[in-house]
Design a protein around this motif. Structure first.
Motif, PDB file in Angstrom:
ATOM      1  N   SER A  30       0.872  -1.135   0.024  1.00  0.00           N
ATOM      2  CA  SER A  30      -0.122   0.018  -0.212  1.00  0.00           C
ATOM      3  C   SER A  30       0.922   1.185   0.121  1.00  0.00           C
ATOM      4  CB  SER A  30      -1.041   0.077   1.345  1.00  0.00           C
ATOM      5  OG  SER A  30      -0.242   0.016   2.553  1.00  0.00           O
ATOM      6  N   PHE A  31       2.021   1.344   0.788  1.00  0.00           N
ATOM      7  CA  PHE A  31       2.909   2.436   0.622  1.00  0.00           C
ATOM      8  C   PHE A  31       3.564   2.672  -0.939  1.00  0.00           C
ATOM      9  CE2 PHE A  31       7.179   4.396   1.037  1.00  0.00           C
ATOM     10  CZ  PHE A  31       6.793   5.452   1.864  1.00  0.00           C
ATOM     11  N   SER A  32       3.817   1.489  -1.447  1.00  0.00           N
ATOM     12  CA  SER A  32       4.441   1.732  -2.834  1.00  0.00           C
ATOM     13  C   SER A  32       3.466   2.219  -3.639  1.00  0.00           C
ATOM     14  CB  SER A  32       4.932   0.352  -3.095  1.00  0.00           C
ATOM     15  OG  SER A  32       5.305   0.479  -4.625  1.00  0.00           O
ATOM     16  N   ARG A  33       2.291   1.796  -3.468  1.00  0.00           N
ATOM     17  CA  ARG A  33       1.014   2.220  -4.320  1.00  0.00           C
ATOM     18  C   ARG A  33       0.552   3.736  -4.109  1.00  0.00           C
ATOM     19  NH1 ARG A  33      -4.937  -0.702  -4.348  1.00  0.00           N
ATOM     20  NH2 ARG A  33      -5.923   0.537  -5.864  1.00  0.00           N
ATOM     21  N   TYR A  34       0.624   4.105  -2.822  1.00  0.00           N
ATOM     22  CA  TYR A  34       0.391   5.525  -2.480  1.00  0.00           C
ATOM     23  C   TYR A  34       1.366   6.615  -2.257  1.00  0.00           C
ATOM     24  CZ  TYR A  34      -4.461   3.818  -2.101  1.00  0.00           C
ATOM     25  OH  TYR A  34      -5.695   3.054  -2.335  1.00  0.00           O
ATOM     26  N   LYS A  35       2.581   6.257  -2.679  1.00  0.00           N
ATOM     27  CA  LYS A  35       3.604   7.130  -2.257  1.00  0.00           C
ATOM     28  C   LYS A  35       3.831   8.370  -3.067  1.00  0.00           C
ATOM     29  CE  LYS A  35       6.742   4.691  -5.540  1.00  0.00           C
ATOM     30  NZ  LYS A  35       8.175   3.756  -5.837  1.00  0.00           N
TER      31      LYS A  35
ATOM     32  N   ILE B  41     -11.317  10.484   3.956  1.00  0.00           N
ATOM     33  CA  ILE B  41     -11.203   9.009   4.472  1.00  0.00           C
ATOM     34  C   ILE B  41     -12.504   8.686   4.317  1.00  0.00           C
ATOM     35  CG2 ILE B  41     -11.146   8.118   6.683  1.00  0.00           C
ATOM     36  CD1 ILE B  41      -8.566   9.850   7.621  1.00  0.00           C
ATOM     37  N   LYS B  42     -13.513   9.453   4.509  1.00  0.00           N
ATOM     38  CA  LYS B  42     -14.986   9.094   4.488  1.00  0.00           C
ATOM     39  C   LYS B  42     -15.550   8.717   3.079  1.00  0.00           C
ATOM     40  CE  LYS B  42     -16.873  11.081   8.507  1.00  0.00           C
ATOM     41  NZ  LYS B  42     -18.030  12.175   9.210  1.00  0.00           N
ATOM     42  N   LYS B  43     -14.607   9.058   1.877  1.00  0.00           N
ATOM     43  CA  LYS B  43     -14.924   8.692   0.527  1.00  0.00           C
ATOM     44  C   LYS B  43     -14.277   7.567  -0.098  1.00  0.00           C
ATOM     45  CE  LYS B  43     -16.675  13.593  -0.288  1.00  0.00           C
ATOM     46  NZ  LYS B  43     -16.537  14.633  -0.931  1.00  0.00           N
ATOM     47  N   VAL B  44     -12.784   7.705   0.196  1.00  0.00           N
ATOM     48  CA  VAL B  44     -12.030   6.848  -0.544  1.00  0.00           C
ATOM     49  C   VAL B  44     -10.985   6.127   0.427  1.00  0.00           C
ATOM     50  CG1 VAL B  44     -12.253   7.942  -2.800  1.00  0.00           C
ATOM     51  CG2 VAL B  44     -10.606   8.493  -1.085  1.00  0.00           C
ATOM     52  N   TYR B  45     -10.799   4.973  -0.039  1.00  0.00           N
ATOM     53  CA  TYR B  45      -9.627   4.301   0.925  1.00  0.00           C
ATOM     54  C   TYR B  45      -8.324   4.632   0.539  1.00  0.00           C
ATOM     55  CZ  TYR B  45      -6.356   1.211   2.606  1.00  0.00           C
ATOM     56  OH  TYR B  45      -5.124   0.437   3.389  1.00  0.00           O
ATOM     57  N   VAL B  46      -7.533   5.459   1.435  1.00  0.00           N
ATOM     58  CA  VAL B  46      -6.189   5.747   1.634  1.00  0.00           C
ATOM     59  C   VAL B  46      -5.538   5.159   2.858  1.00  0.00           C
ATOM     60  CG1 VAL B  46      -4.674   7.612   1.675  1.00  0.00           C
ATOM     61  CG2 VAL B  46      -6.477   7.739   0.172  1.00  0.00           C
ATOM     62  N   PRO B  47      -4.240   4.560   2.950  1.00  0.00           N
ATOM     63  CA  PRO B  47      -3.673   4.498   3.963  1.00  0.00           C
ATOM     64  C   PRO B  47      -3.605   5.400   5.072  1.00  0.00           C
ATOM     65  CG  PRO B  47      -2.474   3.574   2.405  1.00  0.00           C
ATOM     66  CD  PRO B  47      -3.376   4.180   1.749  1.00  0.00           C
ATOM     67  N   LYS B  48      -4.243   5.567   6.422  1.00  0.00           N
ATOM     68  CA  LYS B  48      -4.384   6.726   7.088  1.00  0.00           C
ATOM     69  C   LYS B  48      -3.102   7.181   7.648  1.00  0.00           C
ATOM     70  CE  LYS B  48      -8.931   5.139   8.313  1.00  0.00           C
ATOM     71  NZ  LYS B  48      -8.794   3.728   7.216  1.00  0.00           N
ATOM     72  N   TYR B  49      -2.152   6.355   7.661  1.00  0.00           N
ATOM     73  CA  TYR B  49      -0.684   6.956   8.063  1.00  0.00           C
ATOM     74  C   TYR B  49      -0.041   7.871   7.283  1.00  0.00           C
ATOM     75  CZ  TYR B  49       1.237   3.175   4.722  1.00  0.00           C
ATOM     76  OH  TYR B  49       1.414   2.654   3.652  1.00  0.00           O
ATOM     77  N   VAL B  50      -0.539   7.907   6.000  1.00  0.00           N
ATOM     78  CA  VAL B  50       0.153   9.094   5.294  1.00  0.00           C
ATOM     79  C   VAL B  50      -0.210  10.189   5.726  1.00  0.00           C
ATOM     80  CG1 VAL B  50      -0.111   7.417   3.198  1.00  0.00           C
ATOM     81  CG2 VAL B  50      -1.745   9.041   3.609  1.00  0.00           C
TER      82      VAL B  50
END
Length: 325
Positions: free
Chosen positions: A74-79, A162-171
């Protein structure tokens, strides 16, 4: 199976083992045992617990390999998204200002000028290279205060996404700390400029400046993740943070000399992590001294303890955030 009860038991056993090992180290490493044992023992106990927490965290990583692989994916995907958050946060601070990012240089310089005039002329603190002494405190403490404070609001501020799409919250907390890390680079430019202007002695140990900054970064990242998680469930933490920062400001020798602190209070000062990071920074930048093994162990202990606790709390509670936003 590694349950929470077994993990807690392992952590306690590791803490006891590390305490015995630290207690057996020579005084040249851990300091004199002739000092007040009521303060010496807690110092070793803290480091023992820190080492135990770190080892327990490593065990969790080993037994939760599938979870770690997913987080790495997920980190690689959302970096790229993380990078855009860092960039946007940094530029937002100076949006619509005439001087723009130039304020990153002007802010520390003007702060140093004002504080130097106030404390060197009015209070007459006799500290060599006082402008650099002040600015060094601003570099470390300013980074910590800014990064931790912004991280605390990061998850709450990203409620709409956060309420609309999935994103790793730690970002979100990570992006805030990274943004402040970019800002500290300009602080260092101002710091070096004052070196030249004041003609202060330049030591080769200034090349070691990244080490205390890394310690402060790791500690602040862990604390930022912890605060951002707590703020979702307890909004009062936002107001308590301001009081805590005010107390820490006066409990850390940012603008006053260390030698005015009463002797009985110095062992207590040892439990202030920012004091250790700042002392390390001033040792390599101003005094030309390479800190010893014990000082590195203490700084690393504070940093790893905060990071392990912050990451664990954040990851274990992140699925509940959406219910409280």
């Amino acid at each position: 199976m590694l349950t929470k009860k077994r993990m807690a038991l392992i952590t306690v056993l590791l803490a006891v083992l590390f305490f015995i090992l630290l207690l057996s180290l020579p005084e040249a490493v851990v300091g004199s045992r002739a000092e007040n044992m009521l303060l010496f023992a807690p110092k070793l106990l803290f480091l023992s617990v820190t080492a135990a927490i770190t080892m327990a965290f490593i065990l969790i990583l080993i037994f939760k390999r599938d979870f770690i692989k997913w987080q790495a994916f997920s980190f690689s995907r959302y970096k790229y998204y993380l990078w855009q958050l860092v960039k946007a946060e940094y530029l937002k601070r100076y949006r619509k200002s005439v001087l723009g990012v130039l304020w990153s240089l002007l802010n520390p310089l003007l702060t140093m000028l004002v504080m130097t005039m106030v404390f060197s002329l009015l209070f007459r603190f006799q500290i060599p290279n006082y402008p650099l002494y002040i600015l060094s405190g601003r570099v470390i403490f300013g980074f910590f205060e800014e990064a931790a404070g912004h991280s605390m609001h990061s998850v709450i501020g990203a409620e709409a996404v956060i309420k609309k799409v999935y994103v790793p919250k730690y970002v979100y907390p990570v992006s805030q700390v990274l943004s402040s890390l970019v800002n500290i680079l300009f602080f260092l430019l101002a710091f070096l400029a004052v070196f030249v202007i004041t003609r202060a002695p330049f030591h080769w140990t200034v090349l070691l400046i990244p080490i205390p900054i890394i310690y402060t970064f790791v500690f602040t990242l862990g604390l930022g993740m912890l605060l951002s998680s707590m703020a979702v469930f307890f909004r009062d933490i936002v107001h308590l943070y301001g009081i805590g920062i005010m107390l820490l400001t006066y409990a850390t020798p940012l603008f006053y000399p260390v030698d005015i602190i009463p002797e009985w209070a110095m062992p207590i000062m040892g439990f202030n992590p920012i004091y250790h990071f700042l002392t390390y920074f001033r040792s390599v930048a101003l005094d030309g001294v390479v800190p010893g093994l014990w000082q590195n162990v203490v700084c690393m202990g504070f940093a790893l303890a905060a990071l392990c606790c912050g990451v664990y709390v954040f990851m274990s509670q992140q699925d509940k955030y959406i219910l409280h936003l």
